[in-house]
Enzyme design. Structure first.
Site, mmCIF file in Angstrom:
data_model
loop_
_atom_site.group_PDB
_atom_site.id
_atom_site.type_symbol
_atom_site.label_atom_id
_atom_site.label_comp_id
_atom_site.label_asym_id
_atom_site.label_seq_id
_atom_site.Cartn_x
_atom_site.Cartn_y
_atom_site.Cartn_z
ATOM 1 N N CYS A 1 -14.353 -8.931 -3.802
ATOM 2 C CA CYS A 1 -13.745 -8.693 -5.105
ATOM 3 C C CYS A 1 -14.520 -7.603 -5.854
ATOM 4 O O CYS A 1 -14.764 -6.542 -5.300
ATOM 5 C CB CYS A 1 -13.667 -10.005 -5.885
ATOM 6 S SG CYS A 1 -12.627 -9.938 -7.364
ATOM 7 N N LEU A 2 -14.930 -7.834 -7.095
ATOM 8 C CA LEU A 2 -15.680 -6.822 -7.837
ATOM 9 C C LEU A 2 -16.982 -6.470 -7.131
ATOM 10 O O LEU A 2 -17.442 -5.322 -7.193
ATOM 11 C CB LEU A 2 -15.966 -7.318 -9.260
ATOM 12 C CG LEU A 2 -16.849 -6.445 -10.146
ATOM 13 C CD1 LEU A 2 -16.345 -5.010 -10.213
ATOM 14 C CD2 LEU A 2 -16.957 -7.045 -11.539
#
Length: 340
Positions: free
Chosen positions: A72-73
């Site tokens: 993800c991030l």
């Protein structure tokens, strides 16, 4: 995300899967910021997070290539770090794996509905007073992306039918989400979602522009069919930004269940590799051309990692490297994971 999403239970532990495949695994966890951390930036997360970890691993295992993976991030930050390292001719990364991680935010999916200049200005005002984005604020946005599943159906079962939802490992982890510091969160939303600065070579690292085409290490990227946070077609756009060898996998399920799953359970995935400097196909063309395979994509990933590793296996290292400034601090999982 707190790192133990990758090690929730024996059945769906990605860490266990990697260790069984012969890898030494290092994990980075998000730290919950307080008001004192309000001015931490995206660049701080790259330098004090990703690069500090690379330096530590290089000190503990000097001369070894590092297979870096980000979710993800965390994957977006890893892509920034890998591009900056490539531009600086730093070749310590043997490979880069990006799990449900966007690098081009031109089509960010439904999350983009929550982010425009007015909403961001309002959010920054609230964060400015407190110094960080609360976990409740962040969870609220993600839950309303799937309101039928994550809000209304739960309320109907709990309040109208009196049914308590059974606890699972992923639900327990979801309730332990992290905060984000004021400046970094504002930069992330503005620079990525509103300006798409990473895809446009307008992001800086060490004062120099970050260009994803500078990533030299082979890339393994994973998207999932029902991802409501990082839509797979958005994740796929890395094909048009990087010239590196790129293996792309499209798994089934969503942002969590498509990454954290029982590798022996039912499922399917599509996979295809584009060689270095290869053609960037439109995502739907790729979808029709990629091989469909039954089962989980985890074994395909560990096979890929093995092909990009040295043929000879070595004994696992001792914990830490006190002489290099990395003494063992305490037993796993460490007291910091209990910070609120």
């Amino acid at each position: 995300m707190k790192y133990y999403i990758l090690d929730l239970s024996p059945e769906n532990s990605l860490v266990r899967h990697l260790v069984r495949a012969g890898h030494t695994v290092f994990c980075i966890s998000w730290r919950n910021p307080t008001a004192e951390d309000r001015d931490l930036t995206l660049e701080d997360y790259r330098s004090l997070g990703v690069m500090a970890a690379v330096d530590a691993i290089s000190a503990i295992l000097p001369g070894r290539g590092i297979h870096a993976a980000g979710y993800c991030l965390g994957g977006t930050l890893l892509a920034i770090a890998a591009a900056a390292m490539g531009g600086a001719r730093d070749d310590r990364l043997a490979s880069v794996s990006l799990l449900a991680a966007q690098t081009d935010f031109a089509e960010p999916g439904e999350l983009g509905l929550f982010i425009d200049h007015d909403q961001l200005n309002s959010l920054e005002g609230a964060m400015r007073q407190r110094g960080y984005l609360t976990a409740e604020q962040m969870l609220g946005a993600f839950r309303f992306l799937r309101s039928n599943d994550l809000v209304w159906s739960r309320m109907v079962r709990a309040y109208l039918m009196g049914e308590r939802e059974p606890m699972t490992d992923i639900l327990a982890w979801s309730s332990d989400s992290t905060r984000m510091p004021y400046r970094m969160q504002g930069e992330y939303l503005r620079r990525f979602y509103l300006e798409n600065a990473l895809a446009g070579d307008r992001l800086l690292a060490d004062g120099r522009p970050v260009a994803l085409r500078n990533i030299r290490a082979p890339v393994f990227a994973v998207g999932t069919e029902e991802d409501y946070v990082a839509p797979w077609r958005s994740v796929y756009r890395l094909h048009c930004l990087s010239d590196a060898e790129l293996t792309f996998v499209l798994g089934d399920r969503d942002h969590l269940a498509g990454i954290i799953l029982d590798p022996t359970g039912p499922g399917h995935h599509r996979i295809a590799t584009r060689g270095r400097d290869g053609t960037c196909l439109p995502p739907d063309d790729w979808l029709h051309a990629a091989a469909l395979r039954e089962g989980c994509w985890w074994p395909a990933w560990t096979d890929w990692l093995a092909r990009h590793s040295a043929a000879e296996r070595v004994a696992p290292p001792a914990m830490g490297a006190a002489a290099a400034g990395y003494p063992v601090l305490e037993d796993a999982p460490g007291s910091y994971v209990r910070q609120r």
